[in-house]
Design an enzyme around this catalytic site. Structure first.
Site, PDB file in Angstrom:
ATOM      1  N   ALA A 178      14.688 -12.057 -10.845  1.00  0.00           N
ATOM      2  CA  ALA A 178      14.614 -10.873  -9.983  1.00  0.00           C
ATOM      3  C   ALA A 178      13.787  -9.786 -10.640  1.00  0.00           C
ATOM      4  CB  ALA A 178      16.028 -10.349  -9.704  1.00  0.00           C
TER       5      ALA A 178
ATOM      6  N   ARG B 276       4.669  -5.129  -2.734  1.00  0.00           N
ATOM      7  CA  ARG B 276       4.265  -5.217  -1.321  1.00  0.00           C
ATOM      8  C   ARG B 276       5.348  -4.734  -0.349  1.00  0.00           C
ATOM      9  NH1 ARG B 276       2.069 -10.782   0.153  1.00  0.00           N
ATOM     10  NH2 ARG B 276       3.102 -11.648  -1.698  1.00  0.00           N
TER      11      ARG B 276
ATOM     12  N   LYS C 129      13.107  -4.444  -4.586  1.00  0.00           N
ATOM     13  CA  LYS C 129      13.047  -5.428  -3.497  1.00  0.00           C
ATOM     14  C   LYS C 129      14.376  -6.134  -3.273  1.00  0.00           C
ATOM     15  CE  LYS C 129      10.662  -9.412  -4.026  1.00  0.00           C
ATOM     16  NZ  LYS C 129       9.480 -10.311  -4.005  1.00  0.00           N
TER      17      LYS C 129
HETATM   18  C1  UD1 Z   1       6.222 -19.516  -8.056  1.00  0.00           C
HETATM   19  C2  UD1 Z   1       5.831 -20.902  -8.581  1.00  0.00           C
HETATM   20  C3  UD1 Z   1       5.203 -21.681  -7.431  1.00  0.00           C
HETATM   21  C4  UD1 Z   1       6.193 -21.788  -6.282  1.00  0.00           C
HETATM   22  C5  UD1 Z   1       6.628 -20.418  -5.841  1.00  0.00           C
HETATM   23  C6  UD1 Z   1       7.722 -20.536  -4.809  1.00  0.00           C
HETATM   24  C7  UD1 Z   1       5.308 -20.528 -10.895  1.00  0.00           C
HETATM   25  C8  UD1 Z   1       4.221 -20.388 -11.902  1.00  0.00           C
HETATM   26  N1  UD1 Z   1       4.904 -20.719  -9.646  1.00  0.00           N
HETATM   27  O1  UD1 Z   1       5.065 -18.887  -7.588  1.00  0.00           O
HETATM   28  O2  UD1 Z   1       4.849 -22.975  -7.860  1.00  0.00           O
HETATM   29  O3  UD1 Z   1       5.590 -22.449  -5.203  1.00  0.00           O
HETATM   30  O4  UD1 Z   1       7.158 -19.694  -6.984  1.00  0.00           O
HETATM   31  O5  UD1 Z   1       8.117 -19.297  -4.398  1.00  0.00           O
HETATM   32  O6  UD1 Z   1       6.460 -20.494 -11.243  1.00  0.00           O
HETATM   33  N2  UD1 Z   1       9.501 -13.393 -11.471  1.00  0.00           N
HETATM   34  C9  UD1 Z   1      10.067 -12.782 -12.562  1.00  0.00           C
HETATM   35  N3  UD1 Z   1       9.299 -12.491 -13.634  1.00  0.00           N
HETATM   36  C10 UD1 Z   1       7.987 -12.832 -13.699  1.00  0.00           C
HETATM   37  C11 UD1 Z   1       7.408 -13.471 -12.569  1.00  0.00           C
HETATM   38  C12 UD1 Z   1       8.200 -13.752 -11.476  1.00  0.00           C
HETATM   39  O7  UD1 Z   1      11.254 -12.468 -12.562  1.00  0.00           O
HETATM   40  O8  UD1 Z   1       7.353 -12.542 -14.717  1.00  0.00           O
HETATM   41  C13 UD1 Z   1      10.336 -13.704 -10.311  1.00  0.00           C
HETATM   42  C14 UD1 Z   1       9.910 -12.972  -9.069  1.00  0.00           C
HETATM   43  O9  UD1 Z   1      10.647 -11.764  -8.931  1.00  0.00           O
HETATM   44  C15 UD1 Z   1      10.282 -13.948  -7.981  1.00  0.00           C
HETATM   45  C16 UD1 Z   1      10.148 -15.287  -8.645  1.00  0.00           C
HETATM   46  O10 UD1 Z   1      10.192 -15.056 -10.027  1.00  0.00           O
HETATM   47  O11 UD1 Z   1      11.602 -13.791  -7.576  1.00  0.00           O
HETATM   48  C17 UD1 Z   1       8.866 -16.012  -8.283  1.00  0.00           C
HETATM   49  O12 UD1 Z   1       7.780 -15.211  -8.573  1.00  0.00           O
HETATM   50  P1  UD1 Z   1       6.547 -15.160  -7.592  1.00  0.00           P
HETATM   51  O13 UD1 Z   1       5.481 -14.324  -8.218  1.00  0.00           O
HETATM   52  O14 UD1 Z   1       6.994 -14.841  -6.226  1.00  0.00           O
HETATM   53  O15 UD1 Z   1       6.125 -16.692  -7.564  1.00  0.00           O
HETATM   54  P2  UD1 Z   1       4.755 -17.333  -7.901  1.00  0.00           P
HETATM   55  O16 UD1 Z   1       4.459 -17.164  -9.358  1.00  0.00           O
HETATM   56  O17 UD1 Z   1       3.777 -16.842  -6.931  1.00  0.00           O
END
Ligand code: UD1
Ligand code: CA
Length: 458
Positions: A9, A15, A22
């Protein structure tokens, strides 16, 4: 099998364009993050680590407010968002050695069903694997990572949307971002991840390729319903998730014996409870911690929040907040119950009656436009049309106490503090400033002629 859940989280949620983190945006009246927490709890996770970053303090502060009884919840901070792999790594110290399985899920994916995750966990347990992931087949990629399989259909990797070749972009099997890991394997391998891809983040998804390189079979459980994995990034997604969550809630209540005359205009929050054979008419909103008994008719056009309603009640076009109704109470249309209104069995309120911080005993009747504030009213007392408890003297609130079987005449002003005895009566239009003993009649303040004036109309 002993499971720990890591809930991610920490994402900025830019966005959403909001001052609120969020994951605190509500869906069906409940902050999004609680869906993930409650799901983890329902799956018997013995420890839950919630990884927060942006707005972490606000998230932390909000959780006890929602009375979540999760004693085994660890808040883990991820200061800089350096990718999903880095996020999970932050939970290592809190969780290592505590469980043999780690479930990873997101706080912004509130529609994921418990049954789906249970299937993932069961698959993981059955195959005794190191890594079992959830995938979905969809024509809309939603920007998700694509699943790479070899000619034997074995999973060999995940390629992120941003890093995919045009051919890889065509792949319809997507990574949901939800995984079950063997705990020791996860903690050992996570620390060895290198920054990856265009964004040079630590990709949790790179663990798949690592497993394959170690000749470990990666299992994938495939989901059919893509709506379960809708991730909330914008308020458009929020509204889509809200709609689906509400449909599910409505269907659950209908299957449990509640009539919804028009489900499309019936809004029931996630934690509301409703008894059998209750009928909800159109444009009804049941919010917060509301509990409604059996055989009630609620609506049309009623809004009820954080209130308790007994059996066999009828509420028409009224607003009820922080109030309690015992059984067989009738209200409305157009009445308003506010904080601390307590209506005992058989109370009848008609139109335009406002009740605040007052206790009405059994079978009290107030049929037409009244204000009853800071009052105690005895059983079977009749409150005439237009009666007002004048509870506020400009400095403080004062109490009005009325006994049982009293009769308050129309348009009586009860200037508090004042006590009206049992069986006492007041005349129409009386202004009562002194206590009225039991079995007595009080009348007063008759209109007096003050001066003559010229009538220009005659
Ligand atoms: C990630 C996956 C992708 C998958 C998608 C599904 C990776 C590299 N990619 O994409 O394969 O299809 O999820 O939704 O894992 N978050 C953190 N800390 C961070 C980054 C993210 O807590 O440093 C959390 C975000 O708040 C979110 C979740 O992890 O709840 C996923 O992050 P998000 O950026 O939405 O996913 P992607 O990296 O785009
Ligand atoms: Ca990302």
């Amino acid at each position: 099998m002993n499971i720990a859940a890591v809930i991610l989280a920490a994402g900025q949620g830019t966005r959403m364009k909001s001052d609120l983190p969020k994951v605190l945006h509500p869906i069906a009246g409940k902050p999004m993050v609680l869906y993930a927490l409650e799901t983890a709890r329902a799956l018997n996770a013995s420890t839950i680590a919630l990884v927060t970053g942006h707005g972490g303090d606000q998230v932390r502060a909000a959780i006890p407010n929602y009375q979540l009884l999760i004693t085994n919840l660890d808040f883990v901070e991820q200061r800089d968002q350096r990718g999903t792999g880095h996020a999970v790594l932050q939970a290592r110290d809190a969780l290592r050695g505590k469980t043999n399985v780690v479930l990873v899920m997101y706080a912004d994916m509130p529609l994921l069903k418990i049954e789906t995750l249970q299937r993932l966990i069961d698959r993981h347990a059955a195959t005794r694997g190191k890594l079992t992931m959830l995938t979905v087949v969809s024509n809309d990629s939603m920007g998700f990572g694509r699943i790479l399989r070899d000619p034997n259909q074995r999973v060999i990797g995940i390629v992120e949307d941003a890093d995919a070749t045009p051919a890889q972009r065509e792949i319809r099997e997507l990574n949901c971002g939800v995984y079950c890991f063997d705990a020791d394997w996860l903690w050992d391998n996570l620390a060895q991840l290198e920054p990856s891809g265009k964004k040079q983040e630590y990709y949790l998804t790179d663990l798949v390729a690592r497993a394959v390189a170690q000749e470990i079979l990666v299992e994938a459980e495939t989901l059919n319903d893509v709506t379960e994995v809708i991730g909330i990034n914008t308020r458009v997604h929020l509204a889509q998730a809200e709609k689906i969550a509400r449909q599910r809630i409505n269907e659950r209540w209908m299957l449990d014996g509640v009539t919804l005359v028009d489900p499309a205009t019936t809004y029931i929050d996630a934690d509301v409870e409703i008894g059998m054979d209750t009928r909800l008419e159109p444009n009804t909103q049941l919010k917060g911690r509301t509990r409604i008994g059996a055989h009630c008719v609620i609506g049309a056009n009623s809004e009820i929040k954080d209130s308790e309603i007994g059996d066999d009640c009828e509420v028409r076009a009224s607003t009820i907040e922080d109030a309690t109704l015992e059984d067989h109470v009738e209200i409305g249309p157009y009445s308003h119950l506010r904080g601390g209104a307590y209506l005992s069995r058989g109370v009848h309120l008609g139109n335009y009656v406002e009740v605040k911080n007052s206790r009405l005993a059994e079978e009290v009747k107030a049929g037409h436009f009244s204000y009853l504030g800071d009052a105690e009213i005895g059983a079977r007392t009749n409150i005439g049309a237009g009666t007002i408890t004048c509870n506020f003297d400009g400095a403080q609130k004062n109490k009005t106490i009325i006994g049982a079987d009293a009769f308050i005449g129309s348009d009586t002003m009860l200037v508090a503090p004042v006590t009206i005895g049992d069986r006492a009566r007041t005349g129409a239009g009386s202004v009562v400033t002194k206590n009225v003993p039991s079995d007595s009649l009080a009348v007063g303040a008759p209109a007096r002629v003050i001066r003559k004036f010229v009538n220009h109309n005659s």
